[in-house]
Design an enzyme around this catalytic site. Structure first.
Site, PDB file in Angstrom:
ATOM      1  N   ASP A 213     -26.284 -24.822  25.313  1.00 26.46           N
ATOM      2  CA  ASP A 213     -26.069 -24.276  26.659  1.00 26.46           C
ATOM      3  C   ASP A 213     -25.581 -25.337  27.645  1.00 26.46           C
ATOM      4  O   ASP A 213     -24.562 -25.164  28.302  1.00 26.46           O
ATOM      5  CB  ASP A 213     -27.360 -23.644  27.207  1.00 26.46           C
TER       6      ASP A 213
ATOM      7  N   HIS B 235     -31.809   4.189  22.688  1.00 26.10           N
ATOM      8  CA  HIS B 235     -31.166   2.947  23.136  1.00 26.10           C
ATOM      9  C   HIS B 235     -30.025   2.546  22.201  1.00 26.10           C
ATOM     10  O   HIS B 235     -30.266   1.867  21.205  1.00 26.10           O
ATOM     11  CB  HIS B 235     -32.204   1.816  23.190  1.00 26.10           C
TER      12      HIS B 235
ATOM     13  N   CYS C  54     -31.840   6.361  28.311  1.00 32.68           N
ATOM     14  CA  CYS C  54     -33.292   6.432  28.423  1.00 32.68           C
ATOM     15  C   CYS C  54     -33.710   6.825  29.848  1.00 32.68           C
ATOM     16  O   CYS C  54     -33.457   7.950  30.260  1.00 32.68           O
ATOM     17  CB  CYS C  54     -33.922   5.117  27.960  1.00 32.68           C
TER      18      CYS C  54
HETATM   19  P1  XMP Z   1     -38.528 -17.440  22.554  1.00 38.29           P
HETATM   20  O1  XMP Z   1     -39.548 -18.456  22.165  1.00 38.29           O
HETATM   21  O2  XMP Z   1     -38.633 -17.060  23.995  1.00 38.29           O
HETATM   22  O3  XMP Z   1     -37.130 -18.132  22.363  1.00 38.29           O
HETATM   23  O4  XMP Z   1     -38.512 -16.252  21.653  1.00 38.29           O
HETATM   24  C1  XMP Z   1     -35.890 -17.498  22.512  1.00 38.29           C
HETATM   25  C2  XMP Z   1     -34.828 -18.538  22.482  1.00 38.29           C
HETATM   26  O5  XMP Z   1     -34.902 -19.325  23.680  1.00 38.29           O
HETATM   27  C3  XMP Z   1     -35.198 -20.671  23.378  1.00 38.29           C
HETATM   28  N1  XMP Z   1     -36.160 -21.119  24.387  1.00 38.29           N
HETATM   29  C4  XMP Z   1     -35.850 -21.859  25.458  1.00 38.29           C
HETATM   30  N2  XMP Z   1     -34.691 -22.369  25.868  1.00 38.29           N
HETATM   31  N3  XMP Z   1     -35.748 -23.335  27.745  1.00 38.29           N
HETATM   32  C5  XMP Z   1     -34.644 -23.120  27.000  1.00 38.29           C
HETATM   33  O6  XMP Z   1     -33.582 -23.619  27.359  1.00 38.29           O
HETATM   34  C6  XMP Z   1     -36.961 -22.845  27.402  1.00 38.29           C
HETATM   35  O7  XMP Z   1     -37.950 -23.051  28.085  1.00 38.29           O
HETATM   36  C7  XMP Z   1     -37.008 -22.076  26.194  1.00 38.29           C
HETATM   37  N4  XMP Z   1     -38.011 -21.427  25.547  1.00 38.29           N
HETATM   38  C8  XMP Z   1     -37.451 -20.844  24.454  1.00 38.29           C
HETATM   39  C9  XMP Z   1     -35.747 -20.661  21.968  1.00 38.29           C
HETATM   40  O8  XMP Z   1     -35.531 -21.888  21.311  1.00 38.29           O
HETATM   41  C10 XMP Z   1     -34.987 -19.519  21.347  1.00 38.29           C
HETATM   42  O9  XMP Z   1     -33.710 -19.911  20.946  1.00 38.29           O
END
Ligand code: XMP
Length: 523
Positions: A225, A167, A80
């Protein structure tokens, strides 16, 4: 060791490129476009990939690279923006198209090109660009085109230079993996003998060396994690590691006790485990707070306060470890060059005065499924490794609006019912399908509490209660997701159980939104 260097020009998908390379069994590093050429040369990669980016190559101050990068005798693939930059720097021309080409697009490949070897002549690719290559640099020939883009890919085989306008790293590009495989394995000649086990070995050794006889404090949430981070650190430094598990009162039903069973006294790991029950304290701080970013900030800051207090009790601590993974880094805007989407409490939230020497984030370069794989290599029990992700701010971002103990209880109960029924349905399916999971099996599923109350009727009584939202997504990397098609009967059973068993709920919604435009969590 053979390796590919990914040069980051600030696109959203950059880490995906690195991850796809690792999937080809080749070690991969990401460097900013600002990295001096000398350093890149000294690292002697077997191939270089230039990523996408938000600018236009002809703009003043746009991210760029030197002509010499293309003269190192190392194969270079531009993606890209990277493709446009390659042409621009080498004397081709890039112009703004009258319309943005965005989304799935049919593309015709020249299958004589090594990039597209063994692929069908035509397939779907993911396009996202305004600018297009209007004239190729000398020595290049077009290797793919779409209806609107005459140069969807180009190559200068004798110079080892390849450019792709679409991509290949995103899953929407049907043969994206194969195209990157062709580049790293066939064009760059990498053997493909790198695997996650070597990541674990290298990381454990590096942590041991870095930490020495220092003390480490880890923020253990019980999610995948931080558990994998705990596993790595426990393997590296054993009892020098203290895991502080903050039960912030925003965990799933019974989760605190489950975490304690695994990591606490008598569990599988050699480490010190401290559980802090801080629910009341969190509810007080969060009382009346409705703004999502503010809630995240408070939850994050309170985490730090609790750690500070624990660290004081423990005595001097040298390192603070965190289970930050790559998507957290990207979405907080700390991942090199890309834009901020939302802040994650476990990244960059440390005030200056916290008394730790340094932060250790052993999973910072990995995607979720890579983290799980690392966990398996560490011998962490499968039940924990394959557990669905749970965000650091917990139910705090699954309760829209202000948080109260009552709302937490509602969402915990509803969520437990939902997960139980989905898990049962998956188990039943497996039992009657030779152990294979159904296609609809979500990668993440949970209940959230909308802040909406509505009128309902229960027996002869009018009710005015909350609505629960059920979320279930299918995703590979959590950067994009689609809503999972949980069977209707399962959803009906969940709904009926929730409205009957959870006080304060009289309505249940199912969220069909993908990511983008929705995020997986609600706040
Ligand atoms: P979103 O809501 O951003 O979520 O689409 C993507 C993935 O990340 C997790 N998630 C978090 N994990 N701290 C974390 O450790 C955070 O503040 C947080 N916010 C979202 C969410 O559950 C999903 O798996």
């Amino acid at each position: 060791m053979q390796k590919i260097k990914v040069i980051d020009f600030g696109g959203q998908y950059n880490q995906l490129v690195a991850r796809r390379v690792r999937e080809c069994g080749v070690y991969c590093e990401i460097d900013s476009y600002r990295t001096p050429l000398e350093k890149i040369k000294a690292d002697a990669p077997d191939g270089i990939i230039l990523t996408g980016g938000p600018s236009s190559v002809y703009e003043e101050g746009a991210a760029t690279c030197s002509r010499e990068l293309f003269e190192l005798g190392i194969p270079v693939l531009g993606l890209c923006y990277g493709a446009q930059l390659m042409m621009h720097v080498l004397g081709g021309k890039v112009e703004r198209a009258s319309e943005r080409e965005y989304g799935k697009t049919e593309c015709e490949f020249d299958t004589d090109s090594s990039l597209f070897a063994e692929l069908p002549g035509k397939s779907v690719v993911w396009m996202s660009h305004f600018d297009y290559i209007s004239k190729m640099a000398d020595g290049f020939k077009s290797a793919a085109h779409t209806a609107n883009t005459p140069v969807a890919a180009a190559e200068n085989v004798s110079a080892g230079l390849y450019a792709i306008q679409f991509h290949p790293e995103v899953l929407h590009t049907e043969y994206g993996k194969e195209i990157l495989f062709n580049f790293v394995r066939n064009i760059c000649g990498c053997a493909g003998d790198w695997e996650m086990g070597s990541f674990v070995e290298r990381t454990v050794a590096a942590l041991r060396e870095k930490i020495g006889d220092g003390k480490v404090l880890l923020a253990l949430s019980g999610g995948v994690d931080s558990s994998v981070a705990a596993g790595l650190l426990s393997r590296a430094v054993g009892k020098q590691l203290t895991c502080v598990f903050v039960d912030h009162g925003l965990l799933r039903k019974d989760e605190g006790d489950e975490v304690e069973a695994v990591f606490g006294e008598g569990g599988d790991f050699d480490l010190n485990f401290i559980r802090v029950n801080a629910g009341e304290r969190y509810y007080e701080k969060l009382s009346g707070v409705t703004e999502p970013e503010r809630k995240r900030k408070i939850i994050g800051e309170e985490f730090i306060r609790v750690f500070e207090e624990e660290a004081k009790k423990i005595g001097a601590v040298d390192y603070l470890a965190q289970g930050t993974i790559y998507p957290d880094v990207v979405e907080s805007g700390l991942g090199g060059e890309s834009a901020v989407i939302k802040s994650h409490h476990n990244v960059g939230g440390l005030p200056d005065f916290v008394d730790f020497k340094e932060i250790v984030e052993p999973l910072r370069d990995l995607f979720k499924d890579e983290v799980r794989e690392a966990g398996r290599r560490l011998g962490i029990p499968e039940a924990l490794v394959s557990r669905q992700p749970f965000p650091g701010p917990g139910l705090g971002i699954r309760i829209i609006g202000d948080i109260t103990a009552e709302k937490v209880k509602i969402v915990q109960e509803a969520d437990a019912i939902y997960r139980e029924e989905v898990d049962n349905a998956i188990a039943d399916w497996k039992a009657s399908h030779g152990g294979t999971a159904p296609d609809w099996k979500p990668d993440q599923y949970f209940a959230a509490l909308t802040n909406m109350r509505s009128v309902g009727v229960m027996g002869d009584e009018r009710t005015y209660d909350y609505a629960v939202a059920l979320r279930a997504v299918k995703t590979v990397d959590f950067m994009t997701a689609e809503s999972a098609q949980i069977p209707w009967e399962v959803l009906q059973k969940v709904t009926s159980r929730i409205v009957n068993e959870v006080r304060g709920v009289n309505r249940v919604f199912y969220d069909l939104t993908g990511k983008p435009p929705g995020t997986i969590e609600f706040e």
